[in-house]
Design an enzyme around this catalytic site. Sequence first.
Site, mmCIF file in Angstrom:
data_model
loop_
_atom_site.group_PDB
_atom_site.id
_atom_site.type_symbol
_atom_site.label_atom_id
_atom_site.label_comp_id
_atom_site.label_asym_id
_atom_site.label_seq_id
_atom_site.Cartn_x
_atom_site.Cartn_y
_atom_site.Cartn_z
ATOM 1 N N LYS A 53 -24.057 49.799 -8.361
ATOM 2 C CA LYS A 53 -23.676 49.987 -9.771
ATOM 3 C C LYS A 53 -23.406 51.480 -10.096
ATOM 4 C CE LYS A 53 -24.688 45.618 -11.605
ATOM 5 N NZ LYS A 53 -25.528 44.629 -12.555
ATOM 6 N N GLN A 97 -30.650 45.518 -16.365
ATOM 7 C CA GLN A 97 -30.433 44.552 -14.992
ATOM 8 C C GLN A 97 -31.231 43.201 -15.370
ATOM 9 O OE1 GLN A 97 -28.082 44.874 -12.750
ATOM 10 N NE2 GLN A 97 -28.675 42.765 -11.527
ATOM 11 N N ASP A 120 -22.087 44.553 -20.601
ATOM 12 C CA ASP A 120 -22.231 43.221 -19.704
ATOM 13 C C ASP A 120 -21.583 42.190 -20.707
ATOM 14 O OD1 ASP A 120 -23.497 43.729 -17.220
ATOM 15 O OD2 ASP A 120 -25.385 43.798 -18.094
HETATM 16 N N1 GUN Z 1 -28.068 39.891 -12.923
HETATM 17 C C1 GUN Z 1 -27.169 39.144 -12.339
HETATM 18 N N2 GUN Z 1 -25.954 39.572 -13.010
HETATM 19 C C2 GUN Z 1 -26.088 40.421 -13.747
HETATM 20 C C3 GUN Z 1 -25.003 41.200 -14.757
HETATM 21 O O1 GUN Z 1 -23.815 40.969 -14.498
HETATM 22 N N3 GUN Z 1 -25.522 41.926 -15.354
HETATM 23 C C4 GUN Z 1 -26.715 42.175 -15.358
HETATM 24 N N4 GUN Z 1 -27.060 43.285 -16.178
HETATM 25 N N5 GUN Z 1 -27.682 41.685 -14.849
HETATM 26 C C5 GUN Z 1 -27.495 40.999 -13.817
#
Ligand code: GUN
Length: 282
Positions: A53, A97, A120
């Site tokens: 990311k 995350q 998100d």
């Molecule tokens: N863990 C698995 N998928 C995601 C996501 O799309 N965003 C976040 N913040 N954590 C995750």
Amino acid sequence: MEPKIIDGKAISAAVKEEVRAEVDRLKTAGREVTLAVVLVGDDPASAVYVRNKKKACEAVGIRSLSYEMPADTTQEKLLTCIAELNGRDDVDGILVQLPLPAGIDEQAVIRAIAPEKDVDGFHPVNVGLLAIGMPRVVSCTPAGVIEMLVRSGISIEGREALIIGRSNIVGKPLAHLMLQHNATVTVAHSRTADLPAVAKRADILVAAIGRPRMIGPEYVKEGAVVIDVGINRDTATGKLCGDVDYDAVAPHVSAITPVPGGVGPMTIAMLMKNCVELSKMR
Ligand code: GUN
């Protein structure tokens, strides 16, 4: 007939290119798009996702701020960090995350993020806006699935869509998005009776289960579109594989996403797009 292979890498590159142009435009106008990325603990998969990311941010010109906290971080400490980021005028998006270490209440953390910085789309306010058909920021993986269908010229309206998996991150928001695109939507899950029969009705089948190669031809209608959200590690070969048995299913479909190179790259591209949208909304 040979199926169309939906190229997530190419489509995500196109999305990122558009994001990059928009980031540049905002920069010229004096606004630097900024994403704060919070990682708690040392889950190796999470570390990889966070690294990707941050790399994507760099590629499109988004400034990323990194907050890495040890596994024994208290919930209070994490909430304090989020409160500070909520209050900062130079931060557009906050990403915590998941999963979080045991002992931290994930829902409490999600609710602590200001909805207007929730990149998100996990905050109940943003989930609710999606559910009433007024989406603001939408969870990146489902948004990516829709984006790849639309950009591949695959029509959604009036078609039978089946989503296998009912998670808050993928299955449920995707069901709402599909509804908004006027699909007839079914959500199946581990308690669904006679899943192969249900799945055989689907014009668009989305697998978001988390079980390597579970979906074989017995689940797939001839000529269907198959979207594979799964990212699994094959226990025998150690290679990445999806929830769909690609080689067995591909000869029966009109279009299919590969793993890797399908939905995965779209998720990060949509995250970048969400960052810019949040910046513009503020
Ligand atoms: N863990 C698995 N998928 C995601 C996501 O799309 N965003 C976040 N913040 N954590 C995750």
